[in-house]
Design a protein around this motif. Sequence first.
Motif, short mmCIF file in Angstrom:
data_model
loop_
_atom_site.label_atom_id
_atom_site.label_comp_id
_atom_site.label_asym_id
_atom_site.label_seq_id
_atom_site.Cartn_x
_atom_site.Cartn_y
_atom_site.Cartn_z
N ARG A 230 41.96 40.58 34.65
CA ARG A 230 41.32 39.26 34.61
C ARG A 230 40.02 39.27 35.42
O ARG A 230 38.99 38.80 34.95
N THR A 231 40.07 39.84 36.61
CA THR A 231 38.89 39.87 37.48
C THR A 231 37.79 40.73 36.87
O THR A 231 36.62 40.34 36.87
N CYS B 73 45.53 46.14 44.14
CA CYS B 73 45.85 46.99 42.99
C CYS B 73 45.04 48.30 43.00
O CYS B 73 45.19 49.12 42.11
N GLU C 69 45.88 40.78 37.45
CA GLU C 69 44.78 40.28 38.28
C GLU C 69 43.55 41.18 38.15
O GLU C 69 42.43 40.70 38.07
N ALA D 176 40.43 40.29 45.54
CA ALA D 176 41.48 40.18 44.53
C ALA D 176 41.91 41.54 44.00
O ALA D 176 43.08 41.75 43.67
#
Length: 122
Positions: A84-85, A68, A81, A64
């Motif tokens: 959040r991860t 990025c 993402e 995930a």
Amino acid sequence: MLIGELSRRTGVPARLLRYYEQRGLLTSERDPNNYRQYAADAPRTVARIREMLAAGLPTEAIRALLPCADGADAGADPCPEVLRTLAAELDRLENTMAALNERHAALTAFRTASLNRAAVAE
């Protein structure tokens, strides 16, 4: 580049590179001989994977985060993402640490009680 070259450049065994590919962390194309061909930026991707594994992230989280984290600098862009991860992984780590602290306290108490019992028996 072929898998052997990527392995030499990164110091990561070919078997592990195939595992990264299997987990969706690394991609390759197949040439006419069916050999894996990795892009020129694959060594940087492998370095990022290793960095995240060293931080304790599971491969699902790395998958995930990788989109990025493609820059040359450490860390990743603060896209939703990523945030959040990372928050979920930090929560998981804090829960693990709390459980380990409880086990440590229980073992310490057990050892103390055992030592006290041994002292009384003498």
